[in-house]
Design a protein around this motif. Structure first.
Motif, mmCIF file in Angstrom:
data_model
loop_
_atom_site.group_PDB
_atom_site.id
_atom_site.type_symbol
_atom_site.label_atom_id
_atom_site.label_comp_id
_atom_site.label_asym_id
_atom_site.label_seq_id
_atom_site.Cartn_x
_atom_site.Cartn_y
_atom_site.Cartn_z
ATOM 1 N N ALA A 125 -17.815 -6.260 7.327
ATOM 2 C CA ALA A 125 -18.531 -4.983 7.335
ATOM 3 C C ALA A 125 -17.558 -3.813 7.306
ATOM 4 C CB ALA A 125 -19.430 -4.893 8.561
ATOM 5 N N ALA A 126 -16.471 -3.919 8.053
ATOM 6 C CA ALA A 126 -15.467 -2.857 8.080
ATOM 7 C C ALA A 126 -14.887 -2.619 6.692
ATOM 8 C CB ALA A 126 -14.361 -3.219 9.071
ATOM 9 N N LYS A 127 -14.602 -3.696 5.986
ATOM 10 C CA LYS A 127 -14.019 -3.563 4.648
ATOM 11 C C LYS A 127 -15.009 -2.927 3.678
ATOM 12 C CE LYS A 127 -11.013 -7.496 5.593
ATOM 13 N NZ LYS A 127 -10.742 -8.936 5.370
ATOM 14 N N VAL A 128 -16.271 -3.296 3.776
ATOM 15 C CA VAL A 128 -17.288 -2.708 2.897
ATOM 16 C C VAL A 128 -17.432 -1.213 3.164
ATOM 17 C CG1 VAL A 128 -19.726 -2.695 2.270
ATOM 18 C CG2 VAL A 128 -18.552 -4.878 2.626
ATOM 19 N N MET A 129 -17.548 -0.830 4.437
ATOM 20 C CA MET A 129 -17.743 0.585 4.757
ATOM 21 C C MET A 129 -16.522 1.422 4.394
ATOM 22 S SD MET A 129 -19.911 0.667 8.319
ATOM 23 C CE MET A 129 -18.791 -0.403 9.226
ATOM 24 N N ALA A 130 -15.331 0.879 4.655
ATOM 25 C CA ALA A 130 -14.117 1.617 4.307
ATOM 26 C C ALA A 130 -14.033 1.830 2.802
ATOM 27 C CB ALA A 130 -12.882 0.861 4.814
ATOM 28 N N LEU A 131 -14.315 0.776 2.033
ATOM 29 C CA LEU A 131 -14.276 0.904 0.582
ATOM 30 C C LEU A 131 -15.352 1.867 0.089
ATOM 31 C CD1 LEU A 131 -12.918 -0.066 -2.026
ATOM 32 C CD2 LEU A 131 -14.624 -1.910 -2.127
ATOM 33 N N VAL A 148 -9.761 3.855 6.761
ATOM 34 C CA VAL A 148 -9.895 5.065 5.952
ATOM 35 C C VAL A 148 -8.824 6.083 6.330
ATOM 36 C CG1 VAL A 148 -11.400 7.019 5.388
ATOM 37 C CG2 VAL A 148 -12.362 4.713 5.563
ATOM 38 N N LYS A 149 -8.534 6.194 7.602
ATOM 39 C CA LYS A 149 -7.474 7.108 8.043
ATOM 40 C C LYS A 149 -6.139 6.739 7.402
ATOM 41 C CE LYS A 149 -4.055 7.870 11.396
ATOM 42 N NZ LYS A 149 -3.003 7.026 12.015
ATOM 43 N N GLU A 150 -5.796 5.463 7.435
ATOM 44 C CA GLU A 150 -4.532 5.023 6.839
ATOM 45 C C GLU A 150 -4.532 5.270 5.329
ATOM 46 O OE1 GLU A 150 -1.909 4.149 8.446
ATOM 47 O OE2 GLU A 150 -2.843 4.085 10.430
ATOM 48 N N TYR A 151 -5.679 5.121 4.706
ATOM 49 C CA TYR A 151 -5.792 5.361 3.262
ATOM 50 C C TYR A 151 -5.522 6.829 2.931
ATOM 51 C CZ TYR A 151 -7.921 5.829 -1.354
ATOM 52 O OH TYR A 151 -8.159 6.110 -2.675
ATOM 53 N N LEU A 152 -6.077 7.743 3.724
ATOM 54 C CA LEU A 152 -5.847 9.169 3.494
ATOM 55 C C LEU A 152 -4.364 9.503 3.592
ATOM 56 C CD1 LEU A 152 -8.792 10.758 5.564
ATOM 57 C CD2 LEU A 152 -8.702 10.391 3.088
ATOM 58 N N VAL A 153 -3.714 8.963 4.605
ATOM 59 C CA VAL A 153 -2.288 9.247 4.818
ATOM 60 C C VAL A 153 -1.448 8.632 3.705
ATOM 61 C CG1 VAL A 153 -0.336 8.863 6.362
ATOM 62 C CG2 VAL A 153 -2.578 9.443 7.315
ATOM 63 N N GLU A 201 -7.449 -3.714 -1.818
ATOM 64 C CA GLU A 201 -6.332 -4.498 -1.301
ATOM 65 C C GLU A 201 -5.670 -3.785 -0.119
ATOM 66 O OE1 GLU A 201 -2.121 -6.461 -2.914
ATOM 67 O OE2 GLU A 201 -3.364 -5.235 -4.245
ATOM 68 N N PHE A 202 -5.495 -2.465 -0.244
ATOM 69 C CA PHE A 202 -4.881 -1.694 0.842
ATOM 70 C C PHE A 202 -5.757 -1.698 2.083
ATOM 71 C CE2 PHE A 202 -4.366 2.230 3.253
ATOM 72 C CZ PHE A 202 -3.004 2.222 3.496
ATOM 73 N N LEU A 203 -7.046 -1.430 1.906
ATOM 74 C CA LEU A 203 -7.963 -1.364 3.047
ATOM 75 C C LEU A 203 -8.057 -2.716 3.746
ATOM 76 C CD1 LEU A 203 -10.754 0.747 1.325
ATOM 77 C CD2 LEU A 203 -9.189 1.559 3.105
ATOM 78 N N GLU A 204 -8.134 -3.789 2.976
ATOM 79 C CA GLU A 204 -8.178 -5.126 3.574
ATOM 80 C C GLU A 204 -6.896 -5.413 4.347
ATOM 81 O OE1 GLU A 204 -11.079 -7.846 0.814
ATOM 82 O OE2 GLU A 204 -9.013 -7.548 0.119
ATOM 83 N N HIS A 205 -5.778 -4.979 3.805
ATOM 84 C CA HIS A 205 -4.492 -5.188 4.484
ATOM 85 C C HIS A 205 -4.470 -4.497 5.843
ATOM 86 C CE1 HIS A 205 -0.177 -5.735 5.018
ATOM 87 N NE2 HIS A 205 -0.054 -4.431 5.212
ATOM 88 N N VAL A 206 -4.942 -3.240 5.872
ATOM 89 C CA VAL A 206 -4.962 -2.494 7.140
ATOM 90 C C VAL A 206 -5.875 -3.188 8.149
ATOM 91 C CG1 VAL A 206 -5.621 -0.322 8.250
ATOM 92 C CG2 VAL A 206 -4.429 -0.289 6.045
#
Length: 481
Positions: free
Chosen positions: A433-439, A127-132, A6-11
């Motif tokens: 694709a971005a959402k899959v790779m980030a997850l 992924v960067k936003e997720y780390l932070v 949910e977070f990654l999709e939001h970003v």
């Protein structure tokens, strides 16, 4: 707190307009291998604006770069590959199902690399936003990889050690289906063969001439005979780079012909390439000319990393397919119907193989993939194509996923692919694709057992270290290939 997906999709959704604008701009730039200056500059600027440290001119290639963001200890180190080069002579208007070049003879994104590069960009930003947000230790790197359609860059990047300390790498490719790629691609090696002879008047004194063009022609004849005596999976391709002039009454004193050979394994490619070189030497002896072989490109075979594939397969199911609507299906149907009858018969056979004969009419009516095809490590099959992603996979654990950005049956390296790459089809595909790779990055970084298993696969393949298929003396052929 939001769940990971949910977070990654939001970003990604928040940044989607910037990402799609970048795709469309790079699509318009349509820059050829090693000359992707504006495309690379745009990607670098976005990475800088988003807080990444950027290095340029990596591996001796001006348009090769990295964007890096670290948090905490910086471990594990995650990589995502991006490409952004176009193909020659494929200019085409965006989203148009009729052949309409923007500029006749100009390049176009016939392999979808504008979408590839920007989809990967969206993934690293997420992924960067997720780390932070989660105060998680880790490093995410965007690897800007030029010239996949030329002599490649990733083998030079791997040779320079750019992947040595990376724990795992994900990438993707625009496609017609949604699946973790289950293919073993061919290794490839290519070179320019330059023949030199003696010019003379072809009518008045032909006996004084030594034709370099004759030598090139005889090399072709020899390679044609060679084709009977190589493994069925191998391929030999050629193209005239310089035929030595346009005057038939002048004996051509120079000629350049480019040869590329493919086989399932690098060792086989090297053996076959030596045989092609012997044919060239024979042609030069027969014509009393000289020949120089300028080795310029070689890719190692790509094989999926099964440990990463298991994670990515689950992530694909969780994210789901691009959310197609009726307008998308209508557009895809228009593009599918542009293919001639012979091609359509082949497409129908492919549809039956993938979806089953009972669904043929359904797929022809709604030709966009709306399901996830599961990864099966027991069904990895050899494909005739080649990619420099294989070299990354021999340097670090690497996996490619495919996401639909074009109609089912679409033929790559075509004007149809160019048109669809700047359309809602590719827009939806690249964001998916971005959402899959980030997850996949987020899930893998929390699984040291997966990372260890992935690394063991690489060690089993490479014997403990990456070996570039090109000798150290071969530099990136920035202006000659």
């Amino acid at each position: 707190m939001m769940k990971d997906l949910e977070f990654l999709e939001h970003v990604i959704d928040q940044k989607s307009q910037m990402i799609l604008d970048a795709n469309d701009r790079i699509w318009e730039y349509a820059e050829l291998a090693y000359h992707e200056t504006r495309s690379a500059d745009l990607l670098c600027q976005i990475l800088k604006d988003e807080g990444f440290s950027v290095t340029t001119g990596d591996a001796g290639i001006p348009t090769c770069f990295t964007g890096t963001f670290s948090y905490g200890s910086g471990k594990p180190v995650m990589g995502i590959l991006g490409e952004y080069d176009a193909l020659s002579s494929l200019s085409q208007k965006a989203a148009s199902p009729r052949k309409e070049p923007v500029e006749a003879g100009a390049p176009g994104h016939g392999c979808g690399h504008s979408a590839l590069g920007t989809g990967s960009l969206a993934a690293v930003l997420a992924v960067k936003e997720y780390l932070v947000e989660n105060k998680k230790d880790g490093t995410i790197i965007y690897f800007g990889c030029p010239a996949e359609e030329g002599a490649g860059s990733k083998q030079f990047m791997a040779r320079a050690g750019m992947f040595d300390n990376v724990d795992f790498v994900y990438t993707w490719h625009p496609a017609t289906i949604n699946a973790v790629e289950c293919n073993h691609s061919n290794a490839i090696m290519g070179a320019n063969f330059e023949f030199k002879g003696v010019s003379s008047h072809a009518g008045g004194s032909p006996h004084l001439g030594r034709s370099a063009l004759d030598a090139a022609e005889l090399m072709n004849v020899g390679c044609n005979y060679l084709r009977e005596h190589m493994i069925p999976e191998a391929r030999i391709h050629y193209a005239y780079i310089d035929a030595g002039g346009t005057a038939p009454n002048v004996v051509q004193d120079h000629a350049v012909i480019r040869y590329e050979v493919r086989s399932p394994w690098v060792s086989q490619v090297k053996d076959l390439f030596e045989r092609v070189k012997n044919v060239a030497r024979g042609a030069s002896i027969m014509t009393d000319t000289t020949v120089d072989c300028e080795l310029a490109m070689a890719f190692t075979e790509y094989i999926p990393n099964n440990a990463l594939a298991a994670v990515a397969d689950e992530c694909m199911k969780e994210v789901g397919t691009p959310k197609w609507d009726e307008d998308d299906y209508a557009m895809a149907r228009e593009f599918l119907n542009t293919y001639p009858p012979v091609t359509m018969e082949n497409i129908k056979s492919q549809i039956i193989e993938v979806f089953g004969e009972d669904r043929l009419e359904e797929i022809l009516e709604r030709p966009l993939d709306s399901e996830i095809h599961p990864f099966n490590p027991d069904k990895i099959k050899l494909t005739a194509g080649s990619t420099d992603v294989g070299d990354v996979g021999y340097a670090a654990p690497t996996l490619n996923i495919n996401i639909a950005t074009a109609c089912i049956g679409n033929v790559g390296h075509s004007w149809q692919m160019v048109a669809q790459t700047c359309s809602p089809l590719a827009h939806k595909g690249l964001l998916t694709a971005a959402k899959v790779m980030a997850l996949a990055c987020v899930r893998t970084m929390d699984r040291p057992d997966v990372i260890e298993a992935a690394k063991k696969e690489v060690t089993k393949r490479n014997g403990g270290h990456y070996t570039c298929p090109l000798p150290d003396s071969v530099m990136p052929p920035l202006d000659t290939y």
